[in-house]
Motif scaffolding. Structure first.
Motif, PDB file in Angstrom:
ATOM      1  N   LEU A   1      40.259  68.902  49.283  1.00  0.00           N
ATOM      2  CA  LEU A   1      41.044  69.977  49.869  1.00  0.00           C
ATOM      3  C   LEU A   1      40.177  70.912  50.696  1.00  0.00           C
ATOM      4  O   LEU A   1      40.510  71.265  51.832  1.00  0.00           O
ATOM      5  CB  LEU A   1      41.737  70.769  48.756  1.00  0.00           C
ATOM      6  N   VAL A   2      39.023  71.272  50.100  1.00  0.00           N
ATOM      7  CA  VAL A   2      38.104  72.167  50.800  1.00  0.00           C
ATOM      8  C   VAL A   2      37.632  71.506  52.089  1.00  0.00           C
ATOM      9  O   VAL A   2      37.649  72.113  53.170  1.00  0.00           O
ATOM     10  CB  VAL A   2      36.903  72.536  49.893  1.00  0.00           C
ATOM     11  N   LEU A   3      37.257  70.235  51.974  1.00  0.00           N
ATOM     12  CA  LEU A   3      36.814  69.494  53.164  1.00  0.00           C
ATOM     13  C   LEU A   3      37.900  69.519  54.234  1.00  0.00           C
ATOM     14  O   LEU A   3      37.648  69.783  55.405  1.00  0.00           O
ATOM     15  CB  LEU A   3      36.530  68.040  52.797  1.00  0.00           C
ATOM     16  N   PHE A   4      39.128  69.264  53.774  1.00  0.00           N
ATOM     17  CA  PHE A   4      40.262  69.236  54.677  1.00  0.00           C
ATOM     18  C   PHE A   4      40.410  70.570  55.399  1.00  0.00           C
ATOM     19  O   PHE A   4      40.634  70.631  56.607  1.00  0.00           O
ATOM     20  CB  PHE A   4      41.531  68.916  53.883  1.00  0.00           C
ATOM     21  N   LEU A   5      40.224  71.658  54.627  1.00  0.00           N
ATOM     22  CA  LEU A   5      40.343  72.989  55.235  1.00  0.00           C
ATOM     23  C   LEU A   5      39.217  73.226  56.230  1.00  0.00           C
ATOM     24  O   LEU A   5      39.434  73.768  57.315  1.00  0.00           O
ATOM     25  CB  LEU A   5      40.340  74.068  54.154  1.00  0.00           C
ATOM     26  N   ILE A   6      38.007  72.786  55.836  1.00  0.00           N
ATOM     27  CA  ILE A   6      36.865  73.002  56.733  1.00  0.00           C
ATOM     28  C   ILE A   6      37.067  72.288  58.060  1.00  0.00           C
ATOM     29  O   ILE A   6      36.866  72.865  59.127  1.00  0.00           O
ATOM     30  CB  ILE A   6      35.545  72.543  56.067  1.00  0.00           C
ATOM     31  N   VAL A   7      37.516  71.003  57.986  1.00  0.00           N
ATOM     32  CA  VAL A   7      37.632  70.263  59.248  1.00  0.00           C
ATOM     33  C   VAL A   7      38.668  70.879  60.183  1.00  0.00           C
ATOM     34  O   VAL A   7      38.646  70.638  61.375  1.00  0.00           O
ATOM     35  CB  VAL A   7      37.940  68.753  59.067  1.00  0.00           C
ATOM     36  N   GLN A   8      39.565  71.691  59.627  1.00  0.00           N
ATOM     37  CA  GLN A   8      40.549  72.330  60.503  1.00  0.00           C
ATOM     38  C   GLN A   8      39.877  73.248  61.522  1.00  0.00           C
ATOM     39  O   GLN A   8      40.456  73.581  62.545  1.00  0.00           O
ATOM     40  CB  GLN A   8      41.573  73.149  59.684  1.00  0.00           C
ATOM     41  N   PHE A   9      38.634  73.660  61.197  1.00  0.00           N
ATOM     42  CA  PHE A   9      37.950  74.570  62.123  1.00  0.00           C
ATOM     43  C   PHE A   9      37.224  73.832  63.234  1.00  0.00           C
ATOM     44  O   PHE A   9      36.727  74.437  64.168  1.00  0.00           O
ATOM     45  CB  PHE A   9      37.003  75.491  61.345  1.00  0.00           C
ATOM     46  N   ILE A  10      37.108  72.509  63.093  1.00  0.00           N
ATOM     47  CA  ILE A  10      36.510  71.738  64.175  1.00  0.00           C
ATOM     48  C   ILE A  10      37.625  71.435  65.165  1.00  0.00           C
ATOM     49  O   ILE A  10      38.474  70.599  64.926  1.00  0.00           O
ATOM     50  CB  ILE A  10      35.898  70.422  63.665  1.00  0.00           C
ATOM     51  N   ARG A  11      37.654  72.180  66.238  1.00  0.00           N
ATOM     52  CA  ARG A  11      38.788  72.031  67.149  1.00  0.00           C
ATOM     53  C   ARG A  11      38.343  71.847  68.584  1.00  0.00           C
ATOM     54  O   ARG A  11      38.060  72.816  69.288  1.00  0.00           O
ATOM     55  CB  ARG A  11      39.724  73.250  67.035  1.00  0.00           C
TER      56      ARG A  11
END
Lengths: 316, 160
Positions: A18-28
């Motif tokens: 979940l944390v990983l998923f949230l972090i990757v949201q910032f790679i845009r």
């Protein structure tokens, strides 16, 4: 006891994901929104199909759904838009001359027929972007309505006669062989090869003969055509069509010659083929830089299940 | 580049596009192929020109040996001995791989011409017409002279 340990492990695992998923949201990666300089002008029913099925990648009027905005989906979307616009942008139709506009439309419909467009993964999540057989009929009818009879006229005949006289007098010799921007050289010997197929292109009023070198001809005889053997070389010659009143069409002025040379190692970066196009009898290399090959590859790509080759060769 | 790799990775998960490779039999245009009996390569035929007949929906390639091609290009309107010509005419069909193109369907006719020295100094012209892929000789000779004239009147294509 054991059970709760397992559950704890599970919980940790899920939280990490979940944390990983949230972090990757910032790679845009950025999706730009350039202005529409001139939208394509086609009949409303044709336009509606293009907007619904192609505009999300081939226009400046992109409509992202909420699920498009979630990484990692989002990365794919951004990449598609970038590459899609590069090859075809319906919102910047003014950047193309009339002949190129027409050619792009035929190419577009052919990519749909070949099942290459809209991209399959996109279609999978955007069900409404599917092209029905009814849609395809509309697109094809529109293209057919644009076909013009390539009737001969004085300009076309003069163009031919001029080339013809020149070709007789000088046999068009080259001191240095013309070279495409990727280094592939013109091959004057193509005239001595056997044809593998003629083609009438009513989409653009040209006619072509595709010739193959000895390796190609032998490969056809030996039925070794997928993949084509190393060294296989094709030359495709295009002329204007000159049609008389009886519907008899002969070759007019020479337009261009295109070459494909098979060599998996040497031409690895361009899908195993060396591409070249030379325009007019002066053999002017086509394109701005070596990246002209992208155009060739993108249009030939739907033929990937037959080594990127379109022609069905006949055997001698 | 990294971005691209990651993207590709996820794409390959979402798509499982299985494009099956076509077999040579599906690729080679069998109906348009020429009879082996012709020994085409040995004859040294090269392309002189090609044309299309919209009324009949046919397309043709005119081949010639080196001498014939040279004579055609010089366009001196004379016929000399040892010219060899072959005119292949196909029924057209739509190109399955490209909406916007027509390509050869089945072989309709093959016409062969051979010129030679005759005793009286003139050049003699032998003309033979064959039907279809089976290469069946045609007994009908009514049009021979018209066809010979027609074939020799073709202008070669510009091939720089």
């Amino acid at each position: 006891m054991k059970k709760s340990k397992k559950a704890a492990k599970w919980k940790i695992g899920v939280s990490v994901l979940l944390v990983l998923f949230l972090i990757v949201q910032f790679i845009r990666p950025e999706i730009t929104h350039p202005p529409v300089t001139r939208d394509i002008e086609v009949p409303a029913e044709v336009k509606a199909i293009l907007v619904r099925t192609c505009y999300d990648c081939h226009s400046n009027q992109i409509q992202l759904r909420w699920f498009d905005k979630i990484a990692p989906m989002y990365w794919g979307v951004a990449q598609h838009i970038k590459e899609g616009r590069e090859g075809l942008n319906f919102s910047e139709w003014d950047k193309l001359d009339p002949a190129s506009r027409k050619a792009k439309l035929w190419e577009a419909v052919n990519q749909v027929i070949a099942g290459a467009m809209p991209l399959k993964d996109y279609e999978f999540v955007h069900r409404s972007a599917k092209i029905s057989s009814g849609d395809l009929k509309v697109l094809k009818q529109y293209l057919n309505s644009m076909v013009v009879k390539p009737l001969e006229d004085t300009a076309k005949i003069n163009a031919l006669n001029k080339q013809y006289t020149q070709s007789q007098s000088t046999a068009m010799k080259f001191e240095n062989l013309p070279r495409a921007l990727n280094g592939v050289e013109f091959i004057p010997d193509y005239k001595n090869w056997l044809p593998i197929s003629p083609s009438e292109r009513f989409d653009n009023g040209t006619m072509r003969v595709i010739l193959g070198n000895d390796i190609a001809i032998k490969a056809i005889q030996d039925k070794q055509v997928n993949p084509w053997p190393k060294g296989t070389t094709f030359a495709k010659v295009a002329w204007d069509q000159l049609e008389d009143k009886e519907g008899h069409i002969r070759t007019g002025a020479f337009k261009q010659i295109e070459i494909m040379i098979k060599d998996e190692e040497k031409y690895r970066s361009t899908k195993g083929w060396g591409w070249a196009r030379f325009k007019t009898p002066k053999m002017i290399p086509y394109g701005k830089d070596a990246m002209f090959t992208n155009e060739c590859i993108n249009c030939h790509l739907p033929q990937a299940n037959q080594d990127l080759v379109f022609s069905s060769p006949f055997k001698h | 580049m990294k971005m691209r790799l990651i993207t590709l990775l996820f794409l390959s998960i979402t798509i499982s596009s299985c494009s099956s490779k076509k077999s040579p039999d599906e690729i080679i245009n069998k109906n348009a192929s020429l009879p082996e009996a012709l020994n085409w390569e040995k004859a040294g035929y090269k392309v002189i020109t090609s044309y299309i007949d919209k009324k009949d929906s046919t397309m043709s390639i005119l081949y010639g040996n080196d001498l014939a091609r040279k004579t055609f290009i010089a366009s001196e309107n004379k016929i000399i001995p040892n010219e060899m010509l072959a005119l292949v005419t196909w029924k057209q069909k739509a190109d399955e791989n490209w909406f916007g193109a027509n390509i050869p369907g089945s072989v309709k006719t093959i016409e062969l011409i051979k010129t030679s020295d005759s005793k009286n100094g003139a050049t003699s012209i032998a003309y033979n017409l064959y039907q279809g892929k089976e290469f069946t000789p045609s007994k009908d000779t009514i049009n021979n002279q018209v066809r010979i004239k027609y074939i020799f009147s073709q202008q070669p294509s510009v091939m720089p």
